[in-house]
Design a protein around this motif. Structure first.
Motif, PDB file in Angstrom:
ATOM      1  N   ASN A  48       0.816  -1.213   0.000  1.00 13.60           N
ATOM      2  CA  ASN A  48       0.000   0.000   0.000  1.00 13.60           C
ATOM      3  C   ASN A  48       0.850   1.264   0.000  1.00 13.60           C
ATOM      4  O   ASN A  48       0.399   2.327  -0.443  1.00 13.60           O
ATOM      5  CB  ASN A  48      -0.942   0.005   1.200  1.00 13.60           C
ATOM      6  CG  ASN A  48      -2.152  -0.898   0.981  1.00 13.60           C
ATOM      7  OD1 ASN A  48      -2.598  -1.072  -0.143  1.00 13.60           O
ATOM      8  ND2 ASN A  48      -2.651  -1.494   2.047  1.00 13.60           N
ATOM      9  N   SER A  68      -5.880   1.643   6.637  1.00 13.05           N
ATOM     10  CA  SER A  68      -4.758   1.136   5.830  1.00 13.05           C
ATOM     11  C   SER A  68      -5.164   0.785   4.416  1.00 13.05           C
ATOM     12  O   SER A  68      -4.337   0.419   3.601  1.00 13.05           O
ATOM     13  CB  SER A  68      -4.172  -0.123   6.492  1.00 13.05           C
ATOM     14  OG  SER A  68      -5.151  -1.139   6.544  1.00 13.05           O
ATOM     15  N   HIS A  69      -6.467   0.892   4.136  1.00 10.97           N
ATOM     16  CA  HIS A  69      -6.921   0.516   2.789  1.00 10.97           C
ATOM     17  C   HIS A  69      -6.761   1.682   1.824  1.00 10.97           C
ATOM     18  O   HIS A  69      -7.121   2.803   2.138  1.00 10.97           O
ATOM     19  CB  HIS A  69      -8.385   0.084   2.816  1.00 10.97           C
ATOM     20  CG  HIS A  69      -8.932  -0.187   1.440  1.00 10.97           C
ATOM     21  ND1 HIS A  69      -8.583  -1.298   0.725  1.00 10.97           N
ATOM     22  CD2 HIS A  69      -9.779   0.521   0.658  1.00 10.97           C
ATOM     23  CE1 HIS A  69      -9.203  -1.283  -0.442  1.00 10.97           C
ATOM     24  NE2 HIS A  69      -9.935  -0.177  -0.506  1.00 10.97           N
ATOM     25  N   ILE A  70      -6.192   1.411   0.676  1.00  9.83           N
ATOM     26  CA  ILE A  70      -6.091   2.407  -0.383  1.00  9.83           C
ATOM     27  C   ILE A  70      -6.790   1.855  -1.612  1.00  9.83           C
ATOM     28  O   ILE A  70      -6.461   0.776  -2.092  1.00  9.83           O
ATOM     29  CB  ILE A  70      -4.625   2.737  -0.719  1.00  9.83           C
ATOM     30  CG1 ILE A  70      -3.923   3.302   0.513  1.00  9.83           C
ATOM     31  CG2 ILE A  70      -4.551   3.722  -1.868  1.00  9.83           C
ATOM     32  CD1 ILE A  70      -2.474   3.628   0.263  1.00  9.83           C
ATOM     33  N   THR A  79      -5.737  -1.076  -5.012  1.00 10.92           N
ATOM     34  CA  THR A  79      -4.815  -2.209  -4.916  1.00 10.92           C
ATOM     35  C   THR A  79      -5.511  -3.487  -5.349  1.00 10.92           C
ATOM     36  O   THR A  79      -6.718  -3.631  -5.197  1.00 10.92           O
ATOM     37  CB  THR A  79      -4.272  -2.352  -3.482  1.00 10.92           C
ATOM     38  OG1 THR A  79      -3.291  -3.381  -3.488  1.00 10.92           O
ATOM     39  CG2 THR A  79      -5.356  -2.734  -2.500  1.00 10.92           C
TER      40      THR A  79
END
Length: 567
Positions: free
Chosen positions: A476, A561-563, A566
């Motif tokens: 990430n 933490s998620h983008i 991905t």
């Protein structure tokens, strides 16, 4: 020789989605795709993304001028609305496309091949270049047509398409099917425009070949100078690879095998595999262990026709053991082909170890990012020289549009100085990135396991190039880095301006898991360093890495933490 930096590079920065790179250039060969999510959606064929693109890499799409010529052809022959068109500068390219479609799609009876040409008295230059060859096919076969266009590179260039569009009303068409035979709609020969180039086409191309032969000639004792007659020019790098590969297919099936050694640019294995060999082997790691395997199989009676490799490879910057490959080739009689596009004639001296040198002239040789080209260079001291020259010469057709050759010559004059400047900056940036804790791996010729091999082939005054690829410890973080960095972001390499790209997400979008299993990380980021001021570039990288640090700190402390994007 001094290097002039284009004005828009004075303050390097990113551009909005779809902006041509270089900006406002109708013949640009790159395009801005500034976020990771947009790259992913681009590769999925998202119409919202593609509808905003002012340009793209020419093998990846149909340029607006090419599409306009396609539509003119379809309208002239009154083709059904379900038909589509692709255009080639050569009859051979048209025939190969037709064969590819008939082999892969159940539409053989619907494929039409049509030649357009001038029939009126005109200048020789107009007569030669005002012609093209088109393949008409059903819309449902578009996937296979695009596959052919992308992997082999035979399609017409945007400048050539523009030239033909300006003369289209003066052109007639020929086809085996009488339905597609048409006459010109204007017969006033006096109205045919004069050609737009000033110097004769042959002189321009001779100058390019003279420069290449001078720059590629080896520094090592006992090596003959390369002669311009042994340099073959092609409209694209992939055209050069495919033309050479086809010429290397033997008549005997026993030795009809091509080997690709090491991990090259993603389209290269596909191109070679589709060139007509009975067998194809991909030694994707390029290690001494794989050379052991190859040698053992050759000793047991295996026959191969040729081995392709890169020095160094794109984007992992690995160098194969050319000395050992040369010894095996001499013992077991196969042709060694080396693509030194990344290494360049300036930095590496590979000719003494190989039979053929390949180069994509689109890249740093041009630098302008506004024209395509490729070259095949024969080693006169190769045991296969006579055979290779005779075969290539017998099938060679000059289909480089003179306007493209003119731009290529103008761009390449200061090639050595640009390579040296970009290489010095590349080294500084590679060292800067290696020092950052968030980065797990920097791929650069001085920072990989094959560094000693690169040193063997580096010229005494050669550097280490302008290509770098990096892998972050946290996938990430790679996405945050790419989304944040304030530099040009899009396909291609070797431009006079720095280009950043999430390489696997584009080149291996449909095989990400397989590529990663072979060592090509899904989140690898490729950096092609340009001619901008080194301090300005390091500042841009520093700013992006600061954002990575902020993201990783938030993530470590329970932040999101998620983008998006991905995969």
């Amino acid at each position: 020789m001094t290097v002039s930096t284009p004005l828009f590079l004075a303050e390097p920065h990113s551009f909005p989605l779809g902006e041509s790179l270089p900006p406002k250039n109708v013949h640009a060969v790159s395009v801005s795709i500034p976020t990771w999510d947009e790259i992913v959606r681009y590769m999925k064929g998202d119409k919202d993304i593609h509808g905003k693109l002012q340009a793209d890499y020419p093998r990846f799409y149909q340029h607006a001028l090419v599409s306009k010529l396609n539509n003119a052809v379809l309208a002239r022959v009154e083709a059904p609305q379900s038909m589509r068109c692709m255009i080639f500068p050569s009859k051979d390219g048209m025939k190969r496309c037709g064969q590819h479609l008939r082999k892969n799609a159940d539409t053989a009876h619907s494929i039409q091949e049509i030649k357009f040409h001038l029939i009126q008295d005109s200048s020789k230059e107009n007569s030669v270049w005002c012609r093209f060859f088109s393949v008409l096919f059903p819309e449902k076969s578009t996937k296979y047509a695009e596959e052919f266009w992308g992997f082999l590179g035979d399609g017409i260039s945007s400048r050539h398409a523009e030239f033909c569009l300006e003369r289209f009303t003066f052109m007639s068409s020929l086809s085996l099917d009488a339905t597609f035979r048409t006459n010109s709609t204007c017969n006033d020969v006096e109205k045919i425009p004069a050609v737009p180039w000033e110097q004769s086409d042959s002189e321009t191309k001779d100058e390019i070949k003279n420069l290449i032969s001078k720059w590629v000639t080896s520094n090592l004792p006992g090596q003959d100078p390369v002669r311009p007659r042994d340099v073959f020019l092609y409209p694209k790098g992939m055209c050069a690879i495919s033309a050479l590969a086809r010429s290397l297919v033997p008549t005997s099936p026993i030795a009809s095998e091509a080997v690709v050694f090491g991990w090259p640019y993603g389209s290269t294995p596909k191109c070679i595999k589709g060139s007509g060999f009975e067998r194809f082997t991909f030694h994707d790691q390029g290690t001494s262990e794989e050379l052991d395997q190859l040698e053992a199989s050759l000793a047991l009676g295996r026959h191969i026709s040729c081995l392709f490799c890169e020095v160094p490879s794109n984007p992992l910057c690995a160098t194969p053991d050319l000395n050992r490959i040369r010894r095996l080739a001499d013992q077991y009689e196969f042709v060694v082909v080396c693509d030194e596009t990344i290494g360049t004639f300036v930095d590496v001296d590979v000719l003494p170890y190989v039979d053929v040198v390949l180069t994509s002239l689109t890249k740093i040789f041009s630098g302008g990012c506004n024209v395509m080209g490729g070259s095949v260079i024969l080693n006169t001291q190769s045991p296969f020289y006579g055979q290779l020259r005779a075969k290539l010469s017998s099938v060679y057709e000059d289909v480089i549009y003179p306007g493209d050759a003119e731009v290529l010559l103008r761009n390449c004059i200061d090639f050595p100085a640009r390579v040296q400047k970009a290489g010095r900056t590349g080294m500084a940036i590679a060292n800067f990135l290696r020092a950052h804790d968030a980065i797990a791996k920097v791929n650069y010729p001085t920072m990989v396991a094959s560094t000693p091999l690169y040193e063997q082939y580096r010229r005494p005054s050669g550097g280490y190039g302008s290509l770098i690829s990096i892998v972050f410890k946290n996938p990430n973080s790679a996405i945050r880095f790419y989304n944040t960095i304030n530099l040009c972001k899009g396909p291609s390499i070797g431009a006079n301006f720095t280009l950043v790209l999430p390489y696997s997400q584009l080149s291996h979008a449909h095989e990400l898991d397989w590529a990663e299993s072979r060592g090509m990380a899904k989140h690898i980021v490729r950096i092609s360093v340009g001619l901008e001021d080194v301090d300005a570039l390091i500042q841009r990288f520093s700013q992006a890495l600061t954002e990575v640090e902020r993201f990783e700190h938030e993530d470590a402390n329970g932040g999101c933490s998620h983008i998006c994007g991905t995969n």
